[in-house]
Design a protein around this motif. Structure first.
Motif, PDB file in Angstrom:
ATOM      1  N   GLY A  12      16.117   3.698 -12.772  1.00 21.13           N
ATOM      2  CA  GLY A  12      15.195   4.627 -12.123  1.00 21.13           C
ATOM      3  C   GLY A  12      14.560   4.073 -10.870  1.00 21.13           C
ATOM      4  N   CYS A  13      14.471   2.757 -10.770  1.00 17.35           N
ATOM      5  CA  CYS A  13      13.755   2.132  -9.651  1.00 17.35           C
ATOM      6  C   CYS A  13      14.682   1.754  -8.505  1.00 17.35           C
ATOM      7  N   ARG A  14      15.794   2.474  -8.363  1.00 14.59           N
ATOM      8  CA  ARG A  14      16.739   2.152  -7.286  1.00 14.59           C
ATOM      9  C   ARG A  14      16.080   2.302  -5.921  1.00 14.59           C
ATOM     10  N   VAL A  15      16.299   1.314  -5.085  1.00 14.36           N
ATOM     11  CA  VAL A  15      15.835   1.350  -3.693  1.00 14.36           C
ATOM     12  C   VAL A  15      17.002   0.896  -2.817  1.00 14.36           C
ATOM     13  N   THR A  16      16.987   1.316  -1.564  1.00 13.56           N
ATOM     14  CA  THR A  16      18.036   0.905  -0.634  1.00 13.56           C
ATOM     15  C   THR A  16      17.462  -0.101   0.346  1.00 13.56           C
ATOM     16  N   VAL A  17      18.054  -1.276   0.350  1.00 16.04           N
ATOM     17  CA  VAL A  17      17.586  -2.375   1.205  1.00 16.04           C
ATOM     18  C   VAL A  17      18.791  -2.967   1.927  1.00 16.04           C
ATOM     19  N   GLY A  73       0.832  -1.201   0.000  1.00 17.42           N
ATOM     20  CA  GLY A  73       0.000   0.000   0.000  1.00 17.42           C
ATOM     21  C   GLY A  73       0.860   1.242   0.000  1.00 17.42           C
ATOM     22  N   PRO A  74       0.348   2.350   0.497  1.00 21.00           N
ATOM     23  CA  PRO A  74       1.134   3.577   0.566  1.00 21.00           C
ATOM     24  C   PRO A  74       2.403   3.376   1.400  1.00 21.00           C
ATOM     25  N   ILE A  75       3.435   4.111   1.071  1.00 24.23           N
ATOM     26  CA  ILE A  75       4.721   3.953   1.758  1.00 24.23           C
ATOM     27  C   ILE A  75       4.596   4.118   3.276  1.00 24.23           C
ATOM     28  N   PRO A  76       3.894   5.154   3.778  1.00 24.68           N
ATOM     29  CA  PRO A  76       3.780   5.277   5.241  1.00 24.68           C
ATOM     30  C   PRO A  76       3.117   4.067   5.894  1.00 24.68           C
ATOM     31  N   MET A  77       2.158   3.461   5.188  1.00 25.48           N
ATOM     32  CA  MET A  77       1.482   2.282   5.739  1.00 25.48           C
ATOM     33  C   MET A  77       2.437   1.095   5.821  1.00 25.48           C
ATOM     34  N   MET A  78       3.197   0.878   4.758  1.00 27.96           N
ATOM     35  CA  MET A  78       4.124  -0.257   4.757  1.00 27.96           C
ATOM     36  C   MET A  78       5.195  -0.075   5.831  1.00 27.96           C
ATOM     37  N   LYS A  79       5.683   1.147   5.972  1.00 29.96           N
ATOM     38  CA  LYS A  79       6.679   1.431   7.014  1.00 29.96           C
ATOM     39  C   LYS A  79       6.088   1.164   8.404  1.00 29.96           C
ATOM     40  N   ALA A  80       4.847   1.598   8.607  1.00 27.44           N
ATOM     41  CA  ALA A  80       4.197   1.409   9.912  1.00 27.44           C
ATOM     42  C   ALA A  80       3.999  -0.067  10.221  1.00 27.44           C
ATOM     43  N   ASN A 130       7.011   0.333  -4.797  1.00 26.61           N
ATOM     44  CA  ASN A 130       6.495   1.010  -5.992  1.00 26.61           C
ATOM     45  C   ASN A 130       7.383   2.181  -6.401  1.00 26.61           C
ATOM     46  N   PRO A 131       8.679   1.936  -6.637  1.00 25.45           N
ATOM     47  CA  PRO A 131       9.551   3.045  -7.022  1.00 25.45           C
ATOM     48  C   PRO A 131       9.252   3.521  -8.442  1.00 25.45           C
ATOM     49  N   ILE A 132       9.796   4.696  -8.780  1.00 30.75           N
ATOM     50  CA  ILE A 132       9.687   5.186 -10.150  1.00 30.75           C
ATOM     51  C   ILE A 132      10.338   4.159 -11.072  1.00 30.75           C
ATOM     52  N   MET A 133       9.640   3.796 -12.134  1.00 31.66           N
ATOM     53  CA  MET A 133      10.111   2.727 -13.010  1.00 31.66           C
ATOM     54  C   MET A 133       9.876   3.118 -14.461  1.00 31.66           C
ATOM     55  N   ILE A 134      10.827   2.783 -15.326  1.00 27.23           N
ATOM     56  CA  ILE A 134      10.681   3.110 -16.753  1.00 27.23           C
ATOM     57  C   ILE A 134      10.632   1.847 -17.597  1.00 27.23           C
TER      58      ILE A 134
END
Length: 281
Positions: free
Chosen positions: A224-229, A188-195, A212-216
């Motif tokens: 474009g869809c880089r995320v830090t994990v 869902g929304p980022i704040p929800m997933m974080k919570a 759901n990062p920006i993706m091309i």
């Protein structure tokens, strides 16, 4: 061209499409997505495959009208066509018999949570679903989620339907009741997933989120869809879209998703602008 077999609104600005895509319908697995392009010059839109019917050769996608391209998509009707549908993309959800699995969908995220909940049920899990929305009118896929659940809960922010509160409050209530939970999926929304991640962290409950990062392009070429994990840079399209929720840098994800917010707003406004003299767009 990919023909739209059916198109119905599930809620305000949220529309479900059944699209002819036989090769994708045969190969897709829970958690995977497609990239849709409405016309040859259109924006590429990543959308999760909510369902498929290999015999009919169709896939189901659900889109929320949030910007120029998704609003344009949601104006399409049965019989219309879409220029491109590419997929299945991304890694399938990791499915096994965890024991008791909770699948949480917030808003249109329920469209992503549903196929994985169904796969978890098929794998023998005791499945609990929590379907959250701001109000009753925005609840989607209620019957579908119930059909794959041993326990199903609806939550609404305003209390107009089901449990009055957030999905995290219902999840905490389940934990406090003494129910042993072995796995949680939250989308869902980022704040929800974080919570959700913060609720499960103290209990060591394995928790996965679909990002759901920006993706091309959806194939790992654009970056474009880089995320830090876990302190490492990952690509949402080829390393995900699902990741360990307790390792995701949600602030970085939120900041990157806001990069083009101004341009997106301007494009949406321009597409919806009507001349006061002619009444035409």
């Amino acid at each position: 061209m990919y023909r739209i077999v059916s198109a119905i609104f599930l809620a305000e600005n949220i529309k479900k499409f059944e699209i002819e895509a036989p090769r994708i319908a045969k190969k897709r697995k829970a958690g995977q997505f497609v990239i849709v392009r409405i016309n040859p010059n259109g924006e590429r839109i990543p959308l999760t495959i909510a369902d498929s019917d290999p015999e009919k050769g169709t896939i189901t996608i659900i889109a929320q009208g949030a910007g120029k391209s998704t609003h344009e998509l949601n104006r399409k009707e049965a019989g219309d066509s879409i220029a491109d549908v590419v997929g299945p993309l991304g890694n399938p959800s990791h499915i096994e018999n965890f024991g008791t699995a909770v699948s949480i969908g917030g808003g249109v995220g329920t469209a992503i949570a549903f196929p994985t909940a169904a796969a978890l049920k098929e794998a023998g899990n005791y499945v609990i679903t929590i379907n959250g929305a701001r109000s009753k009118e925005l609840v989607i896929l209620e019957d579908e989620m119930k059909a794959v659940s041993d326990e199903a809960y609806i939550t609404t922010d305003d209390g107009s339907y089901g449990f009055h509160g957030f999905v995290t409050q219902k999840l905490q209530e389940l934990i406090d009741s003494g129910k042993k939970i072995d796995f949680v999926l939250a989308i869902g929304p980022i704040p929800m997933m974080k919570a959700v991640a913060e609720v499960t962290r103290p209990y060591g409950i394995k928790t996965v989120v679909s990002l759901n990062p920006i993706m091309i392009d959806g194939t790992g070429m654009c970056g474009g869809c880089r995320v830090t994990v876990g302190g490492e840079v990952k690509f949402g399209c080829i390393d995900g879209p699902e990741f360990d929720a307790h390792q995701v840098d949600f602030k970085n994800l939120a900041d990157r998703n806001r990069i083009y917010q101004h341009e997106e707003h301007e494009a949406d406004q321009a597409a919806g602008h009507k001349c006061n003299l002619t009444g035409q767009a």
